[in-house]
Design a protein around this motif. Structure first.
Motif: not given
Lengths: 134, 402
Positions: B266-268, B263-264, B163, B160, A62-63, B261
């Protein structure tokens, strides 16, 4: 050598001893939000009840970024990425692939792969995960 | 006429950004405070609250500064909110004025960063113990930075931007480099910028790669600097001189958000939703839309970040940031000048100062006091800042009607 396990996962959400290596997440029973870290509550719905969810081992990039300059002690270059594993985003490096933008592309299909990080004095191998081109 | 709950910047000051070998954080912070007070035409005796930010120091910066510029016994708040620290200090002072507890407040942000190198990442050194031992919230047996993604800022913000490219298409190494070319070009008109040399696209793309697609000049410049502002309300302003009223800048929106909050996140880190939320609130508070803005200073901590904020601040249609940039709109000669100061990539990014320095830039334009880089007839401008973790501050400023 000891009688105990000879491998340990690099992080506790990597499962090595139950079929093929895979990742697991804490899934909120209230809203379905998935987390990889130890939880106190759900950031989405504030619930405190979690189950364990298995994460798909196939995904799509995705990135990504190719890190060529990092903090001391971090080996470069490496490819950091966010992989969409069946709707759950996972952070991980792209491995078994040259670290350049010709070989790593957005949307590229990948699958979970593992490798040995190192071995301690007891002969226990720490095994980490990454994603390799599928 | 001013309503009593109107908020005004009465005075504001930014130090030269760069390497200040002969000054410590207290020197720089004091310089910003005394500059802002002089600009406002008031003294520490008029100030009812102090909010101060400094991330890399030993703590208690507000009281350290008071001991140099004036110990009047007022409440002081030491604030910390990553790169949004300066905006958070200003927001704190504004809230106190707005609540009616004081009629004048002072905010300051200061940082000494020259030569500190890469920010974020690294963390605990690899254990030299002889046995793997899981620790931390991921039960990790070693540092995850570099082994499970990256925690250093250039790579986080590279992802960032990438994406955004994955979602909407049209991005490339060259596109991101062109954004940096714009900001470095803008910086040539800014005598307070840490770096004020134009750079060609070839120079930018050929420089040292830090985290693809961000080369060194596409990353914010670590440097020393400070900025401070004096705020007051409309009632108080009416009692001041005509000159003070003429030079006061109206703060028509002051917003601080954190990342909700999703989805994702807390991942990126998701720097998009909280910026969009802050922008929506700010436009509503100010009663303006993006097309009313004469200039924007946004948080271009990396070239890859600037792109996504065109979209988040609604300067373009959703998904249209690449076309917006390619149209030439964000150049100082374009329809929506963005980062005419040179941005963080050339002006520099002394973390805690940044969130007030970007407001200083907009303030100077709406006052018509920006010299060679003045945007003609600027009346309304927006300043945006992001602190990873995350916090987003947005302020909209408007020229005084007096």
């Amino acid at each position: 050598m000891t009688d105990t396990a000879t491998q340990i996962p690099f992080v506790d959400y990597l499962v090595l001893d139950d079929g093929e290596p895979h990742l697991i997440a804490h899934e909120c029973t209230g809203c379905g939000a998935r987390y990889f870290d130890r939880r106190n509550a759900c950031a989405g719905c504030f619930g405190t009840d979690f189950t364990t969810a298995e994460i798909a081992t196939n995904g799509e990039v995705r990135s990504f970024t190719i890190v060529t300059f990092a903090a001391p002690g971090v080996d470069v270059p490496f490819v950091a990425s966010v992989v969409d594993c069946g709707g759950t985003s996972v952070r991980g490096n792209i491995i078994n692939c040259p670290p350049d933008p010709e070989h790593v592309t957005l949307g590229m299909p990948v699958r979970l792969a593992t490798y040995v990080v190192g071995t301690d004095d007891h002969g226990v191998e720490a095994v980490n995960y990454g994603f390799e081109p599928a | 006429m001013s309503r009593s709950d109107d908020i005004w910047i009465l005075g504001i000051h930014m130090t030269k950004f760069g390497k200040h070998f002969d000054k410590d954080v207290v020197d720089l912070g004091s310089e910003a405070i005394m500059g802002a007070l002089a600009d406002a035409g008031v003294t520490m005796a008029d100030i009812g609250i102090l909010a101060a930010g400094n991330l890399m120091g030993r703590g208690g910066i507000a009281q350290q500064l008071q001991k140099q510029v004036g110990q009047t016994g007022i409440p002081a708040y030491n604030v910390s909110n990553a790169c949004a620290t300066g905006a958070t200090a200003l927001r704190t002072a504004i809230m106190a004025v707005k609540a009616g507890e004081v009629d004048m407040g002072l905010a300051v942000g200061v940082e000494k960063l020259a030569g500190v190198g890469l920010l974020g990442g690294g963390g605990t050194a690899k254990s030299d113990g002889n046995e793997w031992e899981p620790s931390g919230r991921y039960g990790a047996v070693g540092p995850v930075d570099g082994r499970i993604g990256t925690e250093a800022m250039p790579g986080v913000f590279a992802q960032v931007g990438m994406e955004y490219g994955h979602k909407y298409g049209g991005t490339s190494f060259e596109l991101f480099a062109k954004i940096s070319e714009k900001n470095h070009s803008h910086s040539t008109l800014n005598p307070l910028a840490a770096y004020s040399k134009a750079m060609s696209l070839e120079q930018i793309m050929g420089d040292i790669m830090i985290a693809y697609p961000n080369t060194r000049p596409m990353c914010s410049a670590n440097c020393d600097g400070a900025a401070a502002a004096v705020v007051t309300n409309g009632e108080k302003l009416k009692t001041l001189s005509l000159e003070q009223q003429r030079r006061a800048i109206k703060v028509t929106a002051s917003v601080l958000t954190t990342d909700p909050y999703e989805e994702a996140c807390q991942v990126l880190p998701n720097v998009n939703t909280l910026t969009r939320n802050a922008a929506k609130q700010a436009y509503e508070q100010a009663g303006v839309g993006p097309s009313d803005l004469d200039l924007v200073e946004l948080h271009d901590c990396f070239a890859t970040a600037e792109l996504v904020h065109y979209d988040n601040l609604m300067l373009c249609e959703e998904g249209g940031a690449v076309d917006f940039f390619e149209s030439g709109a964000p150049w100082r000669t374009g329809s929506m000048p963005v980062n005419v100061s040179g941005g963080l990539q050339s002006k520099g990014h002394p973390i805690s100062a940044t969130g007030i320095a970007n407001i200083w830039e907009v303030a100077q334009h709406v006052r018509g006091e920006c010299g060679d880089r003045q945007i003609d007839d600027a009346k309304i401008g927006l300043a945006h800042v992001i602190g990873l973790g995350s916090a987003c501050g947005i302020h909209i400023l408007e020229k005084s009607a007096v």
